[in-house]
Design an enzyme around this catalytic site. Structure first.
Site, short mmCIF file in Angstrom:
data_model
loop_
_atom_site.label_atom_id
_atom_site.label_comp_id
_atom_site.label_asym_id
_atom_site.label_seq_id
_atom_site.Cartn_x
_atom_site.Cartn_y
_atom_site.Cartn_z
N LYS A 54 0.83 -1.20 0.00
CA LYS A 54 0.00 0.00 0.00
C LYS A 54 0.87 1.26 0.00
CE LYS A 54 -3.78 -2.52 2.11
NZ LYS A 54 -4.43 -2.96 3.37
N GLN A 98 -4.77 -1.83 9.41
CA GLN A 98 -4.57 -3.15 8.79
C GLN A 98 -5.13 -4.25 9.69
OE1 GLN A 98 -3.20 -3.79 5.65
NE2 GLN A 98 -3.98 -5.83 6.07
N ASP A 121 -11.25 2.25 3.35
CA ASP A 121 -11.53 0.82 3.19
C ASP A 121 -12.99 0.59 2.85
OD1 ASP A 121 -9.38 -0.94 3.31
OD2 ASP A 121 -9.21 -0.80 5.48
#
Length: 287
Positions: A54, A98, A121
């Site tokens: 990422k 995460q 997200d």
């Protein structure tokens, strides 16, 4: 018949290049650079790889990447305090924690703690609710990336196509079904309580199948309808170290129309869509 591979790497590269061009144009006009904050708790090797990918994608898109690495023993209150700080920072456009988290931390509390406007997200109940109401704001990255793949592969008009989603997780299965409904598909969701014979029967009549169960080669490739489009979300490491999906790729490849490889299919598109979500959040923040 042999399938055409859906090249997620190439699609993702095109998306990143487009974002890069648009970011640099806005920065040249005097705007600040977009920024994504990524929080990693603990030292899980797989999570470290995902976070590194990422960060690399951010660099490729001209997005500022901020890393917050916390010890696995961090308390819920400490994690919440960091999220609150990032929520209040007007120079941060996206916040990503995460997963998975250590057992003593509540993922649901973290999902709700992140501002819905910075939830790149797409997991926050507000954003999921907007998708349910057919007024999407920020959509879950994996399902939304899959929709991009489907449209680039099958065309923009998906109305009336029969779609089966195998798996009903909050991250992929449920929002995937909502995305397909929004596109006008006729959608069936099968899950761990669905008899395997029922799943097989549903797949036999599906124009589109999205498989996300997290079990290597769990779905026999012969179960799919001839000429159908198969999206394999799974990524599993075998004993020999090789990666495979949730679908028996070799059997499916002989008779379906389109199929995603593993790796190189859904994974790159998930990260590219995360970059898109960050960029869209940034544009709303600087407007």
């Amino acid at each position: 018949m042999t399938a055409q591979l859906i090249d997620g790497k190439a699609m993702a590269a095109d998306i990143r290049a487009q974002i890069k061009d648009e970011v640099e144009a806005l920065v040249a006009q005097g705007n600040r650079r977009p920024a994504l904050a990524v929080i990693l708790v603990g030292s899980d090797p797989a999570s470290q790889i995902y976070v590194r990918n990422k960060h690399r994608a951010c660099e490729n898109c001209g997005i500022k990447s901020l890393a917050y690495e916390l010890d696995a023993s961090v308390s819920q209150d400490e994690l919440n305090a960091l999220i609150d700080k990032l929520n209040a920072d007007d120079t941060i456009d996206g916040i990503l924690v995460q997963f998975p988290l250590p057992d003593h931390l509540k993922e649901s509390e973290v999902v709700e703690r992140i501002s819905a406007k910075k939830d790149v997200d797409g997991f926050h109940p507000y954003n999921v609710g907007r998708l349910v109401q057919r007024i999407p704001y920020i959509c879950a990255a994996t399902p939304h990336g899959i929709m991009t793949m489907l449209r680039k592969t099958l065309g923009d008009n998906l109305k009336g196509k029969s779609a089966v989603v195998v798996g009903a997780s909050n991250i992929v299965g449920r929002p995937m079904a909502l995305e397909l409904l929004l596109a006008g598909c006729t959608v069936t969701v099968t899950h761990r309580f669905t008899p395997l014979e029922t799943t097989k029967a549903m797949l036999k009549q599906a124009d589109i199948a999205v498989v996300a169960v997290g079990k290597p080669r769990f779905i026999d490739g012969s179960w799919f309808k001839d000429g159908s489009c198969i999206i394999d979300v799974g990524i599993n490491r075998m004993e020999n170290g090789k990666l495979c999906g949730d679908v028996d790729f070799d059997k499916a490849y002989d008779h379906v129309g389109f199929i995603t490889p593993v790796p190189g299919g859904v994974g790159p598109m998930t990260i590219a869509t995360l970059m898109q979500n960050t960029f869209e959040a940034y544009k709303s923040h600087i407007a």
